[in-house]
Design a protein around this motif. Sequence first.
Motif, PDB file in Angstrom:
ATOM      1  N   PHE A  65       0.870  -1.178   0.000  1.00  0.00           N
ATOM      2  CA  PHE A  65       0.000   0.000   0.000  1.00  0.00           C
ATOM      3  C   PHE A  65       0.906   1.226   0.000  1.00  0.00           C
ATOM      4  N   TYR A  84       1.457   5.186   0.424  1.00  0.00           N
ATOM      5  CA  TYR A  84       0.842   6.347   1.078  1.00  0.00           C
ATOM      6  C   TYR A  84       1.236   7.665   0.412  1.00  0.00           C
ATOM      7  N   GLY A  86       0.278   1.566   9.686  1.00  0.00           N
ATOM      8  CA  GLY A  86      -0.400   1.696   8.417  1.00  0.00           C
ATOM      9  C   GLY A  86      -1.812   1.163   8.452  1.00  0.00           C
ATOM     10  N   VAL A  87      -2.356   0.913   7.263  1.00  0.00           N
ATOM     11  CA  VAL A  87      -3.717   0.401   7.144  1.00  0.00           C
ATOM     12  C   VAL A  87      -3.729  -1.095   7.415  1.00  0.00           C
ATOM     13  N   ASP A 126      -8.806   2.574   8.513  1.00  0.00           N
ATOM     14  CA  ASP A 126      -7.823   2.639   7.421  1.00  0.00           C
ATOM     15  C   ASP A 126      -7.651   4.081   6.942  1.00  0.00           C
ATOM     16  N   TYR A 180      -4.190   6.293   7.173  1.00  0.00           N
ATOM     17  CA  TYR A 180      -3.637   6.925   5.972  1.00  0.00           C
ATOM     18  C   TYR A 180      -3.416   8.416   6.204  1.00  0.00           C
ATOM     19  N   GLN A 181      -4.442   9.093   6.720  1.00  0.00           N
ATOM     20  CA  GLN A 181      -4.329  10.538   6.908  1.00  0.00           C
ATOM     21  C   GLN A 181      -3.361  10.888   8.032  1.00  0.00           C
ATOM     22  N   PRO A 206       0.884  13.140  -1.266  1.00  0.00           N
ATOM     23  CA  PRO A 206      -0.039  12.027  -1.005  1.00  0.00           C
ATOM     24  C   PRO A 206      -0.372  11.279  -2.292  1.00  0.00           C
ATOM     25  N   PHE A 220      -5.674   7.300  -1.934  1.00  0.00           N
ATOM     26  CA  PHE A 220      -5.973   6.208  -1.015  1.00  0.00           C
ATOM     27  C   PHE A 220      -6.379   4.958  -1.798  1.00  0.00           C
ATOM     28  N   TYR A 250      -3.363  17.395   0.116  1.00  0.00           N
ATOM     29  CA  TYR A 250      -4.220  16.487  -0.649  1.00  0.00           C
ATOM     30  C   TYR A 250      -4.874  17.160  -1.861  1.00  0.00           C
TER      31      TYR A 250
END
Length: 251
Positions: free
Chosen positions: A8, A10, A25-26, A59, A63-64, A78, A81, A241
Amino acid sequence: MAEETGLFVYGIVPSDVEPTPDAQGVGDPPGEVAAIRHGELAALVSEVGLEEPLGRPADLTAYQELLDGTAAVAPVLPVRFGTVVTGPDAVADLLEAHHDRFAAALDEFEGRAEFVVHGRYEERELVADVLADDPAAADLARQVRGQPEEATRAERIRLGEIISQGVELRREAENRKVLDAVAALVVDSAARAPSSELDAVHLAFLVEADRADDFVDALEKYAEERGGLLRLRLLGPHAPYDFVDAHQLVG
């Protein structure tokens, strides 16, 4: 059979950025965050199962929090997602293919952060303001007041349409006023879609770190001037973002 995994992704950061040991992480359980480096760049990643559903509130929060925490100490780009690649080689290929563009974007975001301004009208004050400005709407309001809903259905629908149009016009004007109030203090701005029919303002701003206090002061002054008509919230500092799309990041 062991579950297939991927990485994943980020965000993209300078190569000297190191994830903190407690960065999570997620996923369930949360994945360990690592940095994969190539040249002047690194990608923040964590391992996830390819069959694992992502998108839980936890999740999105992970992430944020990772990106916002990184943005507090270093520039970060970023990545959308949910972007998952097959492994370290795919990450390295991504960094190599876009190295110069990503490096230039990181330079652009150095010392800058995103803030989001979200304002919502107070419903009673808003309706009173619309009726005061529109005699036809005020007349409809008098017609339906105290009357059965079924007997005044057409009038109520029309009144709702007029109020909705009035809110939209006020929202456009409110956004312009906020933009004018902080124009000299921001690098860039981006409009966000309303999240409610009562939304007055929803804007993202890119702000230099050394101008953040002046930016906040200008917004506080604006909120005071608007009195009881709306409630203004300031969110941030965040990772940028709303401003990375111009760099066409993957995802």
